[in-house]
Write a protein that holds these residues in place. Sequence first.
Motif, short mmCIF file in Angstrom:
data_model
loop_
_atom_site.label_atom_id
_atom_site.label_comp_id
_atom_site.label_asym_id
_atom_site.label_seq_id
_atom_site.Cartn_x
_atom_site.Cartn_y
_atom_site.Cartn_z
N MET A 197 39.88 39.73 12.27
CA MET A 197 41.34 39.77 12.35
C MET A 197 41.79 40.61 13.54
O MET A 197 42.68 40.22 14.30
N VAL A 198 41.15 41.76 13.71
CA VAL A 198 41.49 42.64 14.84
C VAL A 198 41.17 41.95 16.15
O VAL A 198 41.96 41.99 17.11
N ALA A 199 40.03 41.27 16.21
CA ALA A 199 39.61 40.61 17.45
C ALA A 199 40.57 39.51 17.85
O ALA A 199 40.92 39.37 19.04
N VAL A 200 41.03 38.72 16.87
CA VAL A 200 41.94 37.62 17.19
C VAL A 200 43.29 38.16 17.65
O VAL A 200 43.84 37.70 18.66
N LEU A 201 43.84 39.14 16.94
CA LEU A 201 45.17 39.65 17.28
C LEU A 201 45.16 40.44 18.60
O LEU A 201 45.87 40.09 19.55
N ALA A 202 44.35 41.48 18.66
CA ALA A 202 44.34 42.33 19.86
C ALA A 202 43.63 41.64 21.02
O ALA A 202 44.02 41.82 22.18
N GLY A 203 42.59 40.86 20.70
CA GLY A 203 41.86 40.16 21.76
C GLY A 203 42.73 39.15 22.48
O GLY A 203 42.66 39.02 23.71
N SER A 204 43.58 38.42 21.74
CA SER A 204 44.46 37.44 22.39
C SER A 204 45.52 38.14 23.23
O SER A 204 45.93 37.62 24.28
N ALA A 205 45.97 39.32 22.79
CA ALA A 205 46.93 40.09 23.60
C ALA A 205 46.31 40.49 24.93
O ALA A 205 46.94 40.36 26.00
N THR A 206 45.07 40.96 24.90
CA THR A 206 44.37 41.33 26.13
C THR A 206 44.04 40.12 26.98
O THR A 206 44.12 40.17 28.21
N LEU A 207 43.67 39.01 26.33
CA LEU A 207 43.38 37.77 27.07
C LEU A 207 44.61 37.31 27.84
O LEU A 207 44.49 36.81 28.97
N GLY A 208 45.80 37.48 27.26
CA GLY A 208 47.04 37.10 27.96
C GLY A 208 47.23 37.91 29.23
O GLY A 208 47.59 37.36 30.28
N VAL A 209 47.01 39.23 29.14
CA VAL A 209 47.16 40.09 30.33
C VAL A 209 46.11 39.72 31.38
O VAL A 209 46.40 39.70 32.58
N ALA A 210 44.88 39.42 30.93
CA ALA A 210 43.82 39.02 31.87
C ALA A 210 44.19 37.72 32.58
O ALA A 210 44.01 37.59 33.81
N ALA A 211 44.71 36.76 31.83
CA ALA A 211 45.11 35.49 32.44
C ALA A 211 46.23 35.70 33.45
O ALA A 211 46.24 35.08 34.54
N GLN A 212 47.16 36.58 33.14
CA GLN A 212 48.27 36.90 34.03
C GLN A 212 47.76 37.43 35.37
O GLN A 212 48.33 37.11 36.43
N ALA A 213 46.70 38.21 35.34
CA ALA A 213 46.14 38.78 36.58
C ALA A 213 45.24 37.80 37.31
O ALA A 213 45.38 37.58 38.52
N LEU A 214 44.31 37.20 36.60
CA LEU A 214 43.28 36.38 37.25
C LEU A 214 43.85 35.11 37.87
O LEU A 214 43.30 34.60 38.86
N ILE A 215 44.96 34.59 37.33
CA ILE A 215 45.55 33.37 37.89
C ILE A 215 46.00 33.60 39.33
O ILE A 215 46.08 32.65 40.13
N LEU A 216 46.27 34.86 39.69
CA LEU A 216 46.76 35.15 41.04
C LEU A 216 45.68 34.95 42.11
O LEU A 216 45.99 34.71 43.28
N PHE A 217 44.38 35.04 41.72
CA PHE A 217 43.31 34.80 42.68
C PHE A 217 43.38 33.37 43.23
O PHE A 217 42.94 33.10 44.34
N ARG A 218 43.92 32.47 42.41
CA ARG A 218 44.01 31.08 42.82
C ARG A 218 44.83 30.90 44.10
O ARG A 218 44.57 30.00 44.91
N TYR A 219 45.80 31.80 44.30
CA TYR A 219 46.71 31.65 45.44
C TYR A 219 46.20 32.36 46.69
O TYR A 219 46.82 32.27 47.74
N TRP A 220 45.05 33.05 46.57
CA TRP A 220 44.46 33.66 47.76
C TRP A 220 43.96 32.59 48.73
O TRP A 220 43.87 32.83 49.93
N LYS A 221 43.61 31.43 48.21
CA LYS A 221 43.15 30.35 49.09
C LYS A 221 44.24 29.95 50.07
O LYS A 221 43.96 29.57 51.20
N VAL A 222 45.50 30.04 49.61
CA VAL A 222 46.63 29.70 50.48
C VAL A 222 46.68 30.66 51.66
O VAL A 222 47.02 30.27 52.79
N LEU A 223 46.31 31.91 51.41
CA LEU A 223 46.35 32.94 52.46
C LEU A 223 45.07 32.93 53.31
O LEU A 223 45.03 33.57 54.37
N GLY A 224 44.05 32.25 52.82
CA GLY A 224 42.78 32.27 53.54
C GLY A 224 42.04 33.58 53.34
O GLY A 224 41.20 33.96 54.17
N LEU A 225 42.32 34.29 52.23
CA LEU A 225 41.67 35.57 51.95
C LEU A 225 40.52 35.37 50.97
O LEU A 225 40.57 34.50 50.09
#
Length: 540
Positions: A197-225
């Motif tokens: 129960m703890v893993a599903v509730l708190a883990g999904s909250a952390t997974l959301g923050v991780a997704a929010q950050a990691l999705i930004l790497f996708r746009y580095w290709k636009v910059l050529g970085l």
Amino acid sequence: MAGIGRASAFLASGTMVSRVLGFIKAILIARTIGQVGVSGDAFATANILPNTIFTIIAGGVLSAILVPQIVKATVHADRGAAYINKLLTITLSVLAATTLVAMAAAPLLIKLWASSYGPEQAALATVFALWCLPQLFFYGLYSMLGEILNAHKIFGPFTWSPALNNVVAIAGLFVFIGMFGADSQGLRTASEWSPMMVAVLAGSATLGVAAQALILFRYWKVLGLRFRPDFAWRGVGLAETGKLAGWSFAMIMVTTAAGIVQSRVVSAASGPDNPSIFALQNAWLIFMLPHSVLAVSLTTAYFTRMAEHARALDYDKLKLDVSAALRNVSLMIVASAAILFTVAFPFGFLFTGSPSQAIGIGFVIIAFVVGLVPFCFLFVLQRTFYALGDTRTPFFFTVFQAVLFSVLAAGCLLLDKSVIGFGVALATSIAGTAQAFVAFFLLRRRLRGLDVQQIVNSMAIFTFSAIPATIVGVVSMLLMGGMNTGGWAFSSPITAIISMIIASGVTGGVYLLFLWILRARELATITAPFAKIVRRLRRA
């Protein structure tokens, strides 16, 4: 200009979508684990730790100090790639180390933030914290990557990615409900929580923050970085950064200390039917809505002019900017306060399935609303000091507020547990109001005068208009049963929302009517856009 307008609309829409989804997430969390009770408070305590720690170690530094250095580096032949790799390596190293230390110290952090928890609730909060604290790393990564994109004039991803965070977290809540069921009244005890129960509730909250950050790497290709770790940190400018961040860091520490006092006091009320940490967090979220949507947007529009006039040492025009900003912000914030006062109890019901709990939360909202106008006043005054290049003075009146609040909040421990949350919220409003008066006095002395008479006259008109508006709104809410636990407004979330819409419309309508009768000249701020549309239609 059309392109700028479209870009601004795109960014604003991203912010609005994210806020709406965030609000839905907050309501769904409360409906899933209980707005009031040991579970909700334990999770709320754990989930706020990573954000607070991140704010302490890097929050103000990234946006205010490091970003200008990134902008300077983008003019280099490699578009700043070498500097960015060094800076990102430093940031990720510090964040990773801090996250590991924080996770190791999770029991101590829970003890510091919520010393009144019993052994079982403290243990549950600690397990939640172990799942939530990795958010600290991803908050820093999101801020760093987003600011790099902003420095290269790619603004959309930074604005829209929080929406992804909320979508992932909301999906996690639905999975939790499907697997374990909802507990809207917070009746589940700490011992009933399983590791899954703890893993599903708190883990999904952390997974959301991780997704929010990691999705930004996708746009580095636009910059050529491409990110390549670089541990050759000499020449990055950390010493200079430390000097610039001094007063801002000190102010963050003072604010954090006051936050810990609040958490420790309110945690003493945690239990069935008593508004505590989770209830105050959501009441504050409601309180911040008009500030975020109205006060921040209006003040931001004035801030550029303030900075220009301050840089030119044209204090006469700066005084006019301050007066206009205070009056125009207050015009809508006074109305917002009247509306929130009117709909506080049905609003609280959206977060819980219990009408009796909704009444308790509603009183907490009202206690916060008492300080809404001074809070927004303070925001304008702080930005004026920043326009003058002064971060030292805001530090001192923040210390004044923190000390006053801490004394008042500590006194709330003498109250019955059922009203500690209300008392702490009211202490927040009282201390914030006093802080606004001190800030106004100091700014008036700094500028050698302000347009006090005009500000007072306008505030008198707004207040006089808000009184009958609030009375009519309260009467309409009474007729709909919005202040009676057995009333129609508490029949379901739908009836609560309908009653809020009707009462808000009545309150706002009466407020505007009295502003028109009293000829409030600031009313043109609201009517001007509509007047332009009418004129265009007539010409067509």
